[in-house]
Design a protein around this motif. Structure first.
Motif, PDB file in Angstrom:
ATOM      1  N   PRO A   1      94.762 -19.011 -24.850  1.00  0.00           N
ATOM      2  CA  PRO A   1      95.302 -20.356 -24.616  1.00  0.00           C
ATOM      3  C   PRO A   1      96.257 -20.858 -25.708  1.00  0.00           C
ATOM      4  O   PRO A   1      97.238 -21.519 -25.403  1.00  0.00           O
ATOM      5  N   THR A   2      95.998 -20.506 -26.968  1.00  0.00           N
ATOM      6  CA  THR A   2      96.894 -20.992 -28.030  1.00  0.00           C
ATOM      7  C   THR A   2      98.246 -20.280 -27.997  1.00  0.00           C
ATOM      8  O   THR A   2      99.204 -20.737 -28.607  1.00  0.00           O
ATOM      9  N   LYS A   3      98.315 -19.140 -27.298  1.00  0.00           N
ATOM     10  CA  LYS A   3      99.593 -18.428 -27.173  1.00  0.00           C
ATOM     11  C   LYS A   3     100.233 -18.658 -25.810  1.00  0.00           C
ATOM     12  O   LYS A   3     101.275 -18.087 -25.497  1.00  0.00           O
ATOM     13  N   ASP A   4      99.600 -19.495 -24.997  1.00  0.00           N
ATOM     14  CA  ASP A   4     100.063 -19.729 -23.627  1.00  0.00           C
ATOM     15  C   ASP A   4     101.204 -20.757 -23.636  1.00  0.00           C
ATOM     16  O   ASP A   4     101.033 -21.913 -23.264  1.00  0.00           O
ATOM     17  N   VAL A   5     102.376 -20.313 -24.069  1.00  0.00           N
ATOM     18  CA  VAL A   5     103.489 -21.254 -24.272  1.00  0.00           C
ATOM     19  C   VAL A   5     104.066 -21.783 -22.958  1.00  0.00           C
ATOM     20  O   VAL A   5     104.837 -22.742 -22.960  1.00  0.00           O
ATOM     21  N   ASP A   6     103.684 -21.178 -21.837  1.00  0.00           N
ATOM     22  CA  ASP A   6     104.077 -21.715 -20.534  1.00  0.00           C
ATOM     23  C   ASP A   6     103.161 -22.875 -20.127  1.00  0.00           C
ATOM     24  O   ASP A   6     103.499 -23.653 -19.233  1.00  0.00           O
ATOM     25  N   GLY A   7     101.988 -22.932 -20.754  1.00  0.00           N
ATOM     26  CA  GLY A   7     101.043 -24.015 -20.462  1.00  0.00           C
ATOM     27  C   GLY A   7     100.345 -23.898 -19.121  1.00  0.00           C
ATOM     28  O   GLY A   7      99.874 -24.894 -18.575  1.00  0.00           O
ATOM     29  N   PHE A   8     100.227 -22.675 -18.598  1.00  0.00           N
ATOM     30  CA  PHE A   8      99.635 -22.491 -17.260  1.00  0.00           C
ATOM     31  C   PHE A   8      98.170 -22.049 -17.301  1.00  0.00           C
ATOM     32  O   PHE A   8      97.531 -21.921 -16.268  1.00  0.00           O
ATOM     33  N   HIS A   9      97.653 -21.746 -18.492  1.00  0.00           N
ATOM     34  CA  HIS A   9      96.262 -21.287 -18.573  1.00  0.00           C
ATOM     35  C   HIS A   9      95.325 -22.418 -18.118  1.00  0.00           C
ATOM     36  O   HIS A   9      95.581 -23.591 -18.439  1.00  0.00           O
ATOM     37  N   PRO A  10      94.246 -22.072 -17.390  1.00  0.00           N
ATOM     38  CA  PRO A  10      93.340 -23.126 -16.910  1.00  0.00           C
ATOM     39  C   PRO A  10      92.844 -24.044 -18.036  1.00  0.00           C
ATOM     40  O   PRO A  10      92.642 -25.234 -17.813  1.00  0.00           O
ATOM     41  N   GLN A  11      92.668 -23.472 -19.224  1.00  0.00           N
ATOM     42  CA  GLN A  11      92.197 -24.319 -20.340  1.00  0.00           C
ATOM     43  C   GLN A  11      93.247 -25.376 -20.697  1.00  0.00           C
ATOM     44  O   GLN A  11      92.914 -26.535 -20.958  1.00  0.00           O
ATOM     45  N   ASN A  12      94.513 -24.982 -20.684  1.00  0.00           N
ATOM     46  CA  ASN A  12      95.575 -25.945 -21.012  1.00  0.00           C
ATOM     47  C   ASN A  12      95.792 -26.947 -19.877  1.00  0.00           C
ATOM     48  O   ASN A  12      95.960 -28.141 -20.123  1.00  0.00           O
ATOM     49  N   LEU A  13      95.766 -26.458 -18.639  1.00  0.00           N
ATOM     50  CA  LEU A  13      95.900 -27.393 -17.512  1.00  0.00           C
ATOM     51  C   LEU A  13      94.680 -28.303 -17.441  1.00  0.00           C
ATOM     52  O   LEU A  13      94.795 -29.492 -17.101  1.00  0.00           O
ATOM     53  N   GLY A  14      93.510 -27.743 -17.793  1.00  0.00           N
ATOM     54  CA  GLY A  14      92.276 -28.541 -17.779  1.00  0.00           C
ATOM     55  C   GLY A  14      92.327 -29.679 -18.792  1.00  0.00           C
ATOM     56  O   GLY A  14      91.909 -30.804 -18.512  1.00  0.00           O
ATOM     57  N   ARG A  15      92.876 -29.367 -19.957  1.00  0.00           N
ATOM     58  CA  ARG A  15      93.034 -30.426 -20.976  1.00  0.00           C
ATOM     59  C   ARG A  15      93.899 -31.564 -20.437  1.00  0.00           C
ATOM     60  O   ARG A  15      93.644 -32.734 -20.692  1.00  0.00           O
ATOM     61  N   LEU A  16      94.914 -31.159 -19.697  1.00  0.00           N
ATOM     62  CA  LEU A  16      95.830 -32.155 -19.129  1.00  0.00           C
ATOM     63  C   LEU A  16      95.087 -33.050 -18.129  1.00  0.00           C
ATOM     64  O   LEU A  16      95.272 -34.271 -18.101  1.00  0.00           O
ATOM     65  N   VAL A  17      94.223 -32.430 -17.331  1.00  0.00           N
ATOM     66  CA  VAL A  17      93.422 -33.208 -16.376  1.00  0.00           C
ATOM     67  C   VAL A  17      92.523 -34.189 -17.125  1.00  0.00           C
ATOM     68  O   VAL A  17      92.289 -35.313 -16.669  1.00  0.00           O
ATOM     69  N   GLN A  18      92.062 -33.764 -18.311  1.00  0.00           N
ATOM     70  CA  GLN A  18      91.219 -34.656 -19.123  1.00  0.00           C
ATOM     71  C   GLN A  18      92.027 -35.759 -19.806  1.00  0.00           C
ATOM     72  O   GLN A  18      91.468 -36.581 -20.523  1.00  0.00           O
ATOM     73  N   GLY A  19      93.333 -35.717 -19.632  1.00  0.00           N
ATOM     74  CA  GLY A  19      94.173 -36.745 -20.241  1.00  0.00           C
ATOM     75  C   GLY A  19      94.617 -36.403 -21.648  1.00  0.00           C
ATOM     76  O   GLY A  19      95.151 -37.235 -22.372  1.00  0.00           O
ATOM     77  N   ARG A  20      94.359 -35.136 -22.067  1.00  0.00           N
ATOM     78  CA  ARG A  20      94.756 -34.738 -23.426  1.00  0.00           C
ATOM     79  C   ARG A  20      96.136 -34.102 -23.358  1.00  0.00           C
ATOM     80  O   ARG A  20      96.314 -33.028 -22.792  1.00  0.00           O
ATOM     81  N   THR A  21      97.101 -34.784 -23.919  1.00  0.00           N
ATOM     82  CA  THR A  21      98.488 -34.338 -23.779  1.00  0.00           C
ATOM     83  C   THR A  21      99.032 -33.796 -25.100  1.00  0.00           C
ATOM     84  O   THR A  21     100.238 -33.711 -25.299  1.00  0.00           O
TER      85      THR A  21
END
Ligand code: NDP
Length: 295
Positions: A115-135
């Motif tokens: 996830p820390t190397k997922d510069v496209d931001g498509f990993h479920p962990q990164n999208l999940g953070r977004l759902v949690q409102g963490r931008t």
């Protein structure tokens, strides 16, 4: 009065200037940001995109590794590349260029990226953070580019009615989440291929983000006078008047310019912002590396 131009190219150029400083600061601390771009197959448009990403890395002093594999590469080989890159200490970002050949499971491969190397931001962990409102993490590049461009133009979103046309994992849905997030505070409707009365839904928007992949589908009568219109679409359409026989078209008809207050051009709108955000994610990841590998 014609719409003002939401000039993604100009905004991206400012982002790049700020990134150059961050890259130089990293270099002073002995860290060279490093992005790997993996492409499979010979889709000409994808190669153009990859080359422009590599060129942008060069401009900013970001190291890039370009891995090009033939279309008949087994999925297992790509998996092994990803696993090796996840472990590579001096590598900050991994991007798998979409689309992959049909025999590969693109989502499963993306999910393997650390996830820390997922510069496209498509990993479920990164999208999940977004759902949690963490931008504050790795945000998907195209939607975050749209948000940055709106902010740059001084467009207020708070309390405004936004319609996102398209609900894809990479553009529409994360764009809707970002527009609705605390701080942006828009009231968001997500429209898609099953939406009834689509023109009427779009016409309610103060801010309309079109990410539908249908050339010039959004017509002037779909747009509320004075609305802000962001055209994410990049479509190739035949054009016999051009030497190459085609031109790029957005998802928004050019005549919308006569109704909207702001309109992003295609090309020169969201496209340059997407690459700028990719570079920003790479630099952010390198800064995490400098901080000891944690966010
Ligand atoms: P997808 O094909 O993944 O998603 C398209 C979305 O549009 C889907 O949600 C689909 O609905 C909806 N849709 C399709 N047809 C209609 C219709 N007739 N009426 C209403 N909704 C419709 O595309 P992407 O999200 O990946 O990309 C969208 C566009 O953005 C493309 O033109 C693409 O090239 C461009 N793009 C541009 C980028 C940039 O850097 N500027 C980056 C990424 C994409 P449903 O879910 O119901 O099928």
């Amino acid at each position: 009065m014609p719409a003002q131009r939401l000039d993604g190219k100009a905004c991206a150029s400012e982002v790049e200037t700020a990134l150059l400083e961050r890259v130089n600061a990293l270099k002073t601390d002995g860290i060279v940001p490093h992005l790997a771009v993996l492409i499979v197959g010979d889709d000409p448009a994808s190669h153009v995109y990859v080359n422009s990403k590599v060129r942008m890395c060069e401009r900013l002093g970001i190291r890039s590794t370009h891995i090009a594999l033939p279309a008949d590469t087994p999925e297992e080989t790509v998996r092994q590349h990803v696993l090796a890159m996840n472990e590579q200490k001096d590598l900050d970002g991994i991007l798998i260029q979409s689309p992959l050949p049909a025999h590969m499971d693109e989502e499963a491969l993306t999910d393997m990226i650390r996830p820390t190397k997922d510069v496209d931001g498509f990993h479920p962990q990164n999208l999940g953070r977004l759902v949690q409102g963490r931008t504050d993490g790795m945000l998907p590049c195209t939607p975050s580019g749209v948000m940055r461009m709106l902010d740059w133009a001084g467009i207020q979103l708070k309390g405004k009615r936004a319609v996102v046309l398209g609900r894809s994992r990479i553009v529409g849905m994360p764009a809707a989440l970002l527009l609705a997030a605390r701080g942006a505070d828009a009231t968001v409707t997500v429209a898609h291929s099953k939406t009834e009365d689509l023109p009427l839904v779009c016409a309610e928007a103060d801010v309309l983000v079109a990410a539908v992949g249908r050339p010039e589908m959004v017509q002037p009568e779909w747009v509320k006078p004075g609305a802000v219109v962001v055209d994410v679409g990049i479509n190739r359409v035949e054009d016999a008047t051009r030497e190459r026989g085609w031109r790029l078209a957005g998802d928004v008809a050019p005549e919308v310019e006569n109704v909207a207050s702001w309109l992003s051009p295609v090309p020169g709108g969201v496209g340059p912002m997407t690459i700028a955000m990719l570079m920003e994610n790479t630099v952010r990841s390198a800064e995490w590396r400098r901080a000891g590998g944690t966010e």
